[in-house]
Design a protein around this motif. Structure first.
Motif, mmCIF file in Angstrom:
data_model
loop_
_atom_site.group_PDB
_atom_site.id
_atom_site.type_symbol
_atom_site.label_atom_id
_atom_site.label_comp_id
_atom_site.label_asym_id
_atom_site.label_seq_id
_atom_site.Cartn_x
_atom_site.Cartn_y
_atom_site.Cartn_z
ATOM 1 N N ARG A 131 -6.426 -3.356 -17.383
ATOM 2 C CA ARG A 131 -6.370 -2.188 -18.266
ATOM 3 C C ARG A 131 -7.138 -1.004 -17.701
ATOM 4 O O ARG A 131 -6.790 0.153 -17.962
ATOM 5 C CB ARG A 131 -6.919 -2.581 -19.636
ATOM 6 N N GLU A 132 -8.172 -1.276 -16.910
ATOM 7 C CA GLU A 132 -8.973 -0.188 -16.339
ATOM 8 C C GLU A 132 -8.339 0.403 -15.080
ATOM 9 O O GLU A 132 -8.295 1.620 -14.904
ATOM 10 C CB GLU A 132 -10.379 -0.703 -16.014
ATOM 11 N N LEU A 133 -7.848 -0.480 -14.210
ATOM 12 C CA LEU A 133 -7.346 -0.041 -12.901
ATOM 13 C C LEU A 133 -5.873 0.317 -12.905
ATOM 14 O O LEU A 133 -5.410 1.086 -12.075
ATOM 15 C CB LEU A 133 -7.591 -1.135 -11.850
ATOM 16 N N LYS A 134 -5.119 -0.288 -13.838
ATOM 17 C CA LYS A 134 -3.670 -0.072 -13.919
ATOM 18 C C LYS A 134 -2.991 -0.293 -12.559
ATOM 19 O O LYS A 134 -2.337 0.596 -12.012
ATOM 20 C CB LYS A 134 -3.364 1.326 -14.460
ATOM 21 N N PRO A 135 -3.136 -1.505 -11.995
ATOM 22 C CA PRO A 135 -2.543 -1.794 -10.692
ATOM 23 C C PRO A 135 -1.031 -1.916 -10.772
ATOM 24 O O PRO A 135 -0.467 -2.213 -11.834
ATOM 25 C CB PRO A 135 -3.172 -3.143 -10.322
ATOM 26 N N GLU A 136 -0.380 -1.672 -9.635
ATOM 27 C CA GLU A 136 1.069 -1.852 -9.561
ATOM 28 C C GLU A 136 1.444 -3.314 -9.332
ATOM 29 O O GLU A 136 2.484 -3.779 -9.793
ATOM 30 C CB GLU A 136 1.659 -1.000 -8.429
ATOM 31 N N ILE A 137 0.610 -4.047 -8.588
ATOM 32 C CA ILE A 137 0.876 -5.450 -8.273
ATOM 33 C C ILE A 137 -0.308 -6.296 -8.716
ATOM 34 O O ILE A 137 -1.461 -5.961 -8.445
ATOM 35 C CB ILE A 137 1.125 -5.646 -6.770
ATOM 36 N N LEU A 195 1.319 -5.718 -18.896
ATOM 37 C CA LEU A 195 1.949 -6.219 -17.679
ATOM 38 C C LEU A 195 3.302 -5.581 -17.409
ATOM 39 O O LEU A 195 3.866 -5.758 -16.327
ATOM 40 C CB LEU A 195 2.124 -7.739 -17.753
ATOM 41 N N GLU A 196 3.839 -4.852 -18.381
ATOM 42 C CA GLU A 196 5.184 -4.308 -18.225
ATOM 43 C C GLU A 196 5.281 -3.310 -17.080
ATOM 44 O O GLU A 196 6.337 -3.157 -16.481
ATOM 45 C CB GLU A 196 5.635 -3.657 -19.536
ATOM 46 N N ARG A 197 4.181 -2.627 -16.778
ATOM 47 C CA ARG A 197 4.204 -1.625 -15.705
ATOM 48 C C ARG A 197 3.897 -2.233 -14.339
ATOM 49 O O ARG A 197 3.885 -1.534 -13.332
ATOM 50 C CB ARG A 197 3.175 -0.528 -15.993
ATOM 51 N N CYS A 198 3.631 -3.556 -14.305
ATOM 52 C CA CYS A 198 3.209 -4.223 -13.071
ATOM 53 C C CYS A 198 4.300 -5.132 -12.520
ATOM 54 O O CYS A 198 5.210 -5.547 -13.229
ATOM 55 C CB CYS A 198 1.966 -5.082 -13.322
ATOM 56 N N ALA A 199 4.140 -5.448 -11.252
ATOM 57 C CA ALA A 199 4.898 -6.540 -10.633
ATOM 58 C C ALA A 199 3.948 -7.725 -10.556
ATOM 59 O O ALA A 199 2.886 -7.642 -9.932
ATOM 60 C CB ALA A 199 5.383 -6.138 -9.255
ATOM 61 N N LEU A 200 4.299 -8.823 -11.204
ATOM 62 C CA LEU A 200 3.429 -9.989 -11.310
ATOM 63 C C LEU A 200 3.828 -11.051 -10.286
ATOM 64 O O LEU A 200 4.990 -11.461 -10.226
ATOM 65 C CB LEU A 200 3.502 -10.569 -12.722
ATOM 66 N N ILE A 201 2.847 -11.477 -9.488
ATOM 67 C CA ILE A 201 3.059 -12.556 -8.520
ATOM 68 C C ILE A 201 2.069 -13.663 -8.855
ATOM 69 O O ILE A 201 0.857 -13.463 -8.793
ATOM 70 C CB ILE A 201 2.831 -12.071 -7.077
ATOM 71 N N LEU A 207 9.444 -2.044 -8.197
ATOM 72 C CA LEU A 207 8.749 -0.927 -8.837
ATOM 73 C C LEU A 207 9.290 0.421 -8.394
ATOM 74 O O LEU A 207 9.352 1.365 -9.182
ATOM 75 C CB LEU A 207 7.256 -1.002 -8.515
ATOM 76 N N HIS A 208 9.659 0.517 -7.117
ATOM 77 C CA HIS A 208 10.090 1.800 -6.545
ATOM 78 C C HIS A 208 11.362 1.595 -5.723
ATOM 79 O O HIS A 208 11.330 1.642 -4.487
ATOM 80 C CB HIS A 208 8.974 2.386 -5.674
ATOM 81 N N PRO A 209 12.469 1.347 -6.381
ATOM 82 C CA PRO A 209 13.722 1.055 -5.664
ATOM 83 C C PRO A 209 14.211 2.202 -4.785
ATOM 84 O O PRO A 209 15.013 1.991 -3.887
ATOM 85 C CB PRO A 209 14.708 0.765 -6.806
ATOM 86 N N GLU A 210 13.714 3.413 -5.049
ATOM 87 C CA GLU A 210 14.169 4.571 -4.274
ATOM 88 C C GLU A 210 13.466 4.674 -2.919
ATOM 89 O O GLU A 210 13.906 5.433 -2.045
ATOM 90 C CB GLU A 210 13.923 5.861 -5.063
#
Length: 245
Positions: free
Chosen positions: A45-51, A74-80, A123-126
């Protein structure tokens, strides 16, 4: 630069992922760490990571509990998901919560970087995150840091801005400054100040160049500003420094 977060209580696993990931190639910052799900939830919640790399078996709050509590964060992240257990219930829970990959410990370099690339493509298909070499034109972060130092050493008399380095090398200014400090023990602006002040001390001690001209030669068009900076750095004014030598 994209942010990543590793949530795992095993330090060797965190170190391995940090070493094996091709962070520079994918324009990723070095991962932040959390040792359990509770700390991971705060970091998320603090860092808002992409992965996010998530271990399933941890103290305090395990991976499944983390997934339940993280919810929309987690909706904005890619979870591994990473785990030492080849267990279908973990896999099923991870998939239900949107995990794009499931890696078993010990994590293999090829599998790790393939998962990172898949995450960024989601996350960034473009954008193009191909792992193909870019003909040797892509500089590693360590090489960029060396180039920045060399540039400061020879261009200290010119205006130098962190934002210009960020634009030139396609890394964030904050990231470049952190890497520079890790490599040389001081951040970019502190190093620039040191180079300028040491050269000013040399000129004041060994020549009769006027203070205003010294200021210009070390990158300060404003003599008053230079004098203030010099005093903050040395504890004395430029004239006092010269008279004591």
């Amino acid at each position: 630069m994209y942010k990543t977060l590793i949530i795992d209580d095993e330090q060797p696993v965190r170190i391995a992922i940090n070493k094996l990931g091709k962070w520079d190639k994918y324009h990723l910052e070095r991962p932040a760490y959390a040792e359990n799900g509770r700390e991971g939830l705060r970091a998320l919640r603090e860092l808002k990571p992409e992965i996010v790399f998530l271990d399933m078996s941890m103290p305090v709050m395990n991976g499944m509990e983390f997934l339940e509590k993280a919810g929309k964060d987690l909706e904005r992240c890619a979870l591994i998901v990473i785990s030492g257990y080849d267990d279908f219930c973990y896999t099923r829970s991870a998939v239900r919560n949107g995990a794009i990959d499931y890696l078993l410990k010990p994590v293999a370099e090829e599998d790790l970087n393939a998962a990172i690339e898949n995450a960024l493509k989601k996350l960034h298909p473009e954008e193009d995150f191909s792992t193909e070499d870019a003909g040797g034109d892509v500089l590693k972060a360590e090489e960029v840091i060396e180039q920045i130092k060399d540039y400061i050493d020879t261009h200290y008399s010119e205006p130098i801005r962190l934002a210009d380095f960020a634009e030139q090398y396609f890394f964030s200014g904050e990231y470049l400054s952190k890497l520079f400090k890790l490599r040389f023990g001081t951040n970019i602006y502190e190093y620039l100040l040191e180079v300028r002040m040491e050269r000013a001390k040399e000129l004041l001690s060994t020549t009769d160049v006027k203070v205003g001209d010294v200021a210009t030669r070390v990158g300060y068009p404003d003599t008053n500003y230079f004098s203030k900076a010099f005093r903050n750095y040395t504890g004395v004014t430029p004239k006092e420094w010269r008279n004591d030598r």
